[in-house]
Design an enzyme around this catalytic site. Structure first.
Site, PDB file in Angstrom:
ATOM      1  N   PRO A 185       0.831  -1.201   0.000  1.00 27.32           N
ATOM      2  CA  PRO A 185       0.000   0.000   0.000  1.00 27.32           C
ATOM      3  C   PRO A 185       0.871   1.258   0.000  1.00 27.32           C
ATOM      4  O   PRO A 185       1.919   1.276   0.647  1.00 27.32           O
ATOM      5  CB  PRO A 185      -0.764  -0.083   1.324  1.00 27.32           C
ATOM      6  CG  PRO A 185      -0.669  -1.497   1.755  1.00 27.32           C
ATOM      7  CD  PRO A 185       0.563  -2.070   1.150  1.00 27.32           C
ATOM      8  N   GLY A 188       2.462   3.802  -4.734  1.00 29.65           N
ATOM      9  CA  GLY A 188       2.257   4.624  -5.926  1.00 29.65           C
ATOM     10  C   GLY A 188       1.637   3.880  -7.095  1.00 29.65           C
ATOM     11  O   GLY A 188       1.794   4.292  -8.246  1.00 29.65           O
ATOM     12  N   THR A 239      -1.648   3.483  -7.882  1.00 31.24           N
ATOM     13  CA  THR A 239      -2.700   4.293  -8.485  1.00 31.24           C
ATOM     14  C   THR A 239      -2.088   5.454  -9.269  1.00 31.24           C
ATOM     15  O   THR A 239      -2.475   5.738 -10.406  1.00 31.24           O
ATOM     16  CB  THR A 239      -3.639   4.830  -7.383  1.00 31.24           C
ATOM     17  OG1 THR A 239      -4.090   3.724  -6.600  1.00 31.24           O
ATOM     18  CG2 THR A 239      -4.826   5.546  -7.973  1.00 31.24           C
ATOM     19  N   GLU A 271      13.265   2.305  28.528  1.00 31.94           N
ATOM     20  CA  GLU A 271      13.893   2.760  27.275  1.00 31.94           C
ATOM     21  C   GLU A 271      15.412   2.629  27.354  1.00 31.94           C
ATOM     22  O   GLU A 271      16.057   2.234  26.380  1.00 31.94           O
ATOM     23  CB  GLU A 271      13.486   4.200  26.953  1.00 31.94           C
ATOM     24  CG  GLU A 271      11.988   4.403  26.691  1.00 31.94           C
ATOM     25  CD  GLU A 271      11.400   3.476  25.643  1.00 31.94           C
ATOM     26  OE1 GLU A 271      12.127   3.083  24.698  1.00 31.94           O
ATOM     27  OE2 GLU A 271      10.217   3.095  25.777  1.00 31.94           O
ATOM     28  N   ASP A 292       6.450  -4.701  22.895  1.00 28.69           N
ATOM     29  CA  ASP A 292       7.753  -5.351  22.686  1.00 28.69           C
ATOM     30  C   ASP A 292       7.579  -6.865  22.632  1.00 28.69           C
ATOM     31  O   ASP A 292       8.146  -7.545  21.784  1.00 28.69           O
ATOM     32  CB  ASP A 292       8.707  -5.037  23.851  1.00 28.69           C
ATOM     33  CG  ASP A 292       9.071  -3.566  23.923  1.00 28.69           C
ATOM     34  OD1 ASP A 292       9.024  -2.901  22.870  1.00 28.69           O
ATOM     35  OD2 ASP A 292       9.392  -3.102  25.028  1.00 28.69           O
TER      36      ASP A 292
HETATM   37  P1  ADP Z   1      -1.099   2.894  -3.870  1.00 30.09           P
HETATM   38  O1  ADP Z   1      -2.130   2.985  -4.931  1.00 30.09           O
HETATM   39  O2  ADP Z   1       0.073   2.024  -4.240  1.00 30.09           O
HETATM   40  O3  ADP Z   1      -1.627   2.535  -2.514  1.00 30.09           O
HETATM   41  P2  ADP Z   1      -0.967   5.700  -4.320  1.00 30.09           P
HETATM   42  O4  ADP Z   1      -0.676   5.751  -5.762  1.00 30.09           O
HETATM   43  O5  ADP Z   1      -2.369   5.930  -3.921  1.00 30.09           O
HETATM   44  O6  ADP Z   1      -0.460   4.339  -3.695  1.00 30.09           O
HETATM   45  O7  ADP Z   1       0.006   6.708  -3.576  1.00 30.09           O
HETATM   46  C1  ADP Z   1      -0.458   7.591  -2.589  1.00 30.09           C
HETATM   47  C2  ADP Z   1       0.291   8.893  -2.648  1.00 30.09           C
HETATM   48  O8  ADP Z   1       1.651   8.710  -2.248  1.00 30.09           O
HETATM   49  C3  ADP Z   1       0.384   9.479  -4.032  1.00 30.09           C
HETATM   50  O9  ADP Z   1      -0.738  10.244  -4.330  1.00 30.09           O
HETATM   51  C4  ADP Z   1       1.636  10.313  -3.943  1.00 30.09           C
HETATM   52  O10 ADP Z   1       1.378  11.541  -3.344  1.00 30.09           O
HETATM   53  C5  ADP Z   1       2.510   9.526  -3.007  1.00 30.09           C
HETATM   54  N1  ADP Z   1       3.451   8.662  -3.728  1.00 30.09           N
HETATM   55  C6  ADP Z   1       3.497   7.311  -3.691  1.00 30.09           C
HETATM   56  N2  ADP Z   1       4.502   6.844  -4.448  1.00 30.09           N
HETATM   57  C7  ADP Z   1       5.094   7.918  -5.009  1.00 30.09           C
HETATM   58  C8  ADP Z   1       6.202   8.091  -5.901  1.00 30.09           C
HETATM   59  N3  ADP Z   1       6.895   7.041  -6.377  1.00 30.09           N
HETATM   60  N4  ADP Z   1       6.529   9.349  -6.266  1.00 30.09           N
HETATM   61  C9  ADP Z   1       5.851  10.404  -5.780  1.00 30.09           C
HETATM   62  N5  ADP Z   1       4.804  10.306  -4.947  1.00 30.09           N
HETATM   63  C10 ADP Z   1       4.425   9.086  -4.537  1.00 30.09           C
HETATM   64 ZN    ZN Z   2       9.778  -1.123  24.928  1.00 29.00          ZN
HETATM   65 MG    MG Z   3      -4.119   2.897  -4.598  1.00 24.22          MG
END
Ligand code: ADP
Ligand code: ZN
Ligand code: MG
Length: 640
Positions: A233, A236, A238, A453, A530
């Site tokens: 997740p 990037g 999407t 800690e 932990d």
């Molecule tokens: P996924 O679909 O893999 O869960 P998203 O594409 O929704 O992730 O990414 C969420 C946000 O994180 C993007 O809108 C962007 O702002 C940032 N992000 C993620 N990967 C990159 C990347 N390689 N370069 C720049 N921004 C990124």
């Molecule tokens: Zn601890």
């Molecule tokens: Mg996504």
């Protein structure tokens, strides 16, 4: 005749009464129409404002020297009032995806103290979100001030517009739907996706095909129909899919698997049909099914997919199988869980092209940080390199989040630009949760936390295969009482058994320090996370990595990549099951013993560190070094 007079008079007065009514009805009608006109066409005002790009607005809003005084957001419309002006003179529009906040528009002054508000608002725009247009007030003003003649002119133009609209209603409806997903939506390109060069490389071919399908057809090349983006997740996926559409400049029809889940029976399947037929009409084009695992999880997992999901999934398969080779439509899908996908989706002719989107390495993290700090004012000495170094394991989304939080922190503190301290605070806030300075700890609790800690820190420092201690704090953060940070000197893909065992031992360091100082009966719940980490890591060392004593170099994967299901059951015997439990216990016992040995041998250092923590609350690497320098590794804690 005289008696006629009253009749006539009456008649006349009747007549004039009727015409009065007609006139007032007409007037009311015009008023109502006017009101409707303004409801329907609030943007009439906007013709006097300059339309500017959202990205431009956001970068000026993030710049304390920027010229924006106020942004009023109504639905998707932003009205921008410049510093020194009392009326909005610019307007911009938000596109469909993500909130304005997610796109980088930050309300810096929202949470600022009342006394600092004015100072903040000198630099950053006031952002006002309006629920809906306050029509009555505006219409009233307009009615009072605008001359009736102008009203009538507008009235007629409105009539014309209505007539035109009626003629082209069906057409414009279809068009607007297409535009919703079409290429004129805010364009994302590969430049917006930092790092991930391998994935971009893989997708370049797809882009090229979408740009010039003829070139491929002529040579009889078979183009992949389905491309599956797989990765954790926030990596990037999407963003990457949108970038492919942006690069190829083709329409992008997208839907998310989670949307299907909310649909009524049968709607999912018909939505899929609709999506594919639209895409075919607009070919070359891209269909993007985000979070496809939500509809296409294994049919036997979770006791069988729901009937509705299955219908939707089947429809996707039917549509993909029905594609001609030259349909010019590419179906992309994204998932966090390839292992959970129904295998039917992965067969040749369906999603047979896989592109892995991975967590960024250090240099990619730096690139991503640069993308997200662009347009935000930063101090000259801001060190993104060291932030990139510290954030091993973070996703692109995490990094984007840190950049955003840093800006918010800077604004809250009344800074003109983002400082290194703002960035550190943002990083820790994103990693663990906000500091809770207000949480009251009594003296006893503070002392236990300090020793706890200090225990982690001393054990981690002494053990030879542990990462160095970076920072220790007893300020509560998120759900924790305190934190000890260890930072790897570089990104590594593998960990050896000694490194893992040192991680287990230093995790035990907290509980063992409590035990050593306050006695076996005084141990607290402060070590529960932990202990959970120890349990999880030692279990995976045994069942996934084959690192046990007896269970060495053997693992028992399930039928489907290690995910056991009710139907397949555990792929090992009862006896092995007991052995696994024993091996896991042996690992955590060993970790506890080693931690205890280190702490007993270095009790003075432990005391000194705990004392410094009580005094200063947070200690950084350079402050830790002189305290820890005398600590020694006892023979009983040595493994090799
Ligand atoms: P996924 O679909 O893999 O869960 P998203 O594409 O929704 O992730 O990414 C969420 C946000 O994180 C993007 O809108 C962007 O702002 C940032 N992000 C993620 N990967 C990159 C990347 N390689 N370069 C720049 N921004 C990124
Ligand atoms: Zn601890
Ligand atoms: Mg996504």
């Amino acid at each position: 005749m005289a008696e006629n007079t009253p009749k006539n008079m009456a008649g006349r007065s009747n007549n004039s009464g009727r015409s009065n009514t007609v006139r007032s009805v007409a007037f009311t009608f015009i008023l109502v129409c006017l009101a409707m006109l303004f409801i329907a066409n609030m943007n009439v005002n906007n013709t006097t404002k300059t339309e500017v790009a959202l990205s431009d607005v956001i970068s000026r809003a993030n710049d304390p020297e920027g010229n924006i005084a106020k942004i009023t957001v109504t639905g998707n419309t932003l009205d921008i009032t410049l510093k020194g002006k009392d009326q909005p003179t610019e307007t911009s529009r938000k596109d469909g995806s993500g909130t304005l906040y997610e796109q980088g528009l930050i309300d810096y002054c929202k949470d600022v103290k009342e006394s600092e508000k004015a100072k903040c608002e000198e630099n950053y725009p006031v952002i006002e979100y309006k629920e809906s247009v306050d029509v009555t007030g505006i219409v009233f003003d307009v009615l009072l001030t605008v001359l009736p003649i102008i009203a009538i002119v507008i009235f007629f133009s409105w009539m014309m517009k209505q007539a035109n609209a009626a003629n082209s209603q069906s057409m414009s409806f279809g068009k607007s739907r297409a535009r919703l997903y079409g290429p004129d939506k805010k364009k994302v390109t590969f430049n917006d996706v930092a790092g991930n060069d391998a994935a971009k490389q893989d997708l370049t071919e797809i882009v090229d095909f979408l740009k010039s399908p003829k070139k491929y057809e002529r040579l009889g090349a078979k183009i992949p129909r389905g491309v599956l983006l797989a990765g954790d997740p926030g990596t990037g996926k999407t963003l990457m899919a949108r970038a492919v559409a942006g690069e190829a400049n083709v329409p992008f029809f997208s839907i998310s698997g989670s949307e299907f889940a909310e649909m009524f029976v049968g709607v999912g399947a018909s939505r899929v049909r609709d999506l594919f037929s639209k895409a075919k009409k607009n070919a070359p084009s891209i269909i993007f099914i985000d979070e496809i695992d939500a509809v296409a999880h294994k049919r036997d997992a979770r006791g069988g997919a729901g009937r509705e999901d299955e219908q939707t999934l089947n429809q996707i398969l039917v549509e993909m199988d029905g594609f001609d080779n030259d349909s010019g439509v590419i179906v992309m899908a994204a998932t966090n869980r390839v292992d959970m996908l129904d295998k039917a989706l992965l067969r040749p002719g369906r999603f047979d092209r896989h592109v892995n989107v991975t967590l960024p390495e250090r240099k990619d993290r730096l690139e991503i940080l640069k993308v997200h700090f662009k347009g935000k004012p930063v101090e000259a000495d801001v060190d993104l390199e060291s932030l990139a170094k510290k954030t091993a394991g973070s996703s692109g989304a995490d990094l984007a989040n840190i950049a955003n939080e840093a800006a918010i922190t800077a604004a809250r503190e009344g800074h003109k630009a983002i400082s290194n301290a703002d960035i550190t605070e943002a990083f820790e806030r994103v990693a663990i949760g906000p500091e809770r300075k207000s949480k009251v700890m009594n003296d006893k609790e503070r002392k236990i936390t300090a020793y706890h800690e200090a225990g982690h820190a001393v054990v981690g420092h002494v053990l030879p295969d542990s990462d160095p201690v970076h920072k220790v704090t007893i300020i509560p953060r998120g759900a924790t009482g305190g934190v000890t940070w260890f930072l790897p000197p570089e990104d590594r893909n593998y960990k050896n058994i000694y490194e893992l065992k040192d991680i287990l031992a230093r995790a035990m360091g907290g509980r063992m320090a409590e035990k050593l100082v306050f006695g076996d009966d005084a141990i607290t719940t402060g070590a529960s996370s932990d202990l959970k980490n120890v349990a999880a890591l030692s279990k995976s060392m045994i069942v996934e990595e084959g690192m046990g004593h007896i269970l060495r170099n053997i693992v028992f994967p399930g039928e489907d990549n290690g995910y056991y299901t009710i139907t397949t059951g555990k792929p090992y015997s009862e006896k092995t099951s007991e052995l696994i439990d024993a091996e896991v216990k042996a690992l955590s016992d060993e970790a506890a013993k080693r931690a205890e040995a280190v702490l007993k041998a270095n009790k003075k250092v432990l005391d000194a560190l705990a004392e410094e923590l009580l005094k200063h609350e947070t200690l950084e690497e350079k402050e830790l070094a002189p305290i820890l320098k005398d600590a020694k590794l006892p023979a009983t804690a040595k493994l090799h």
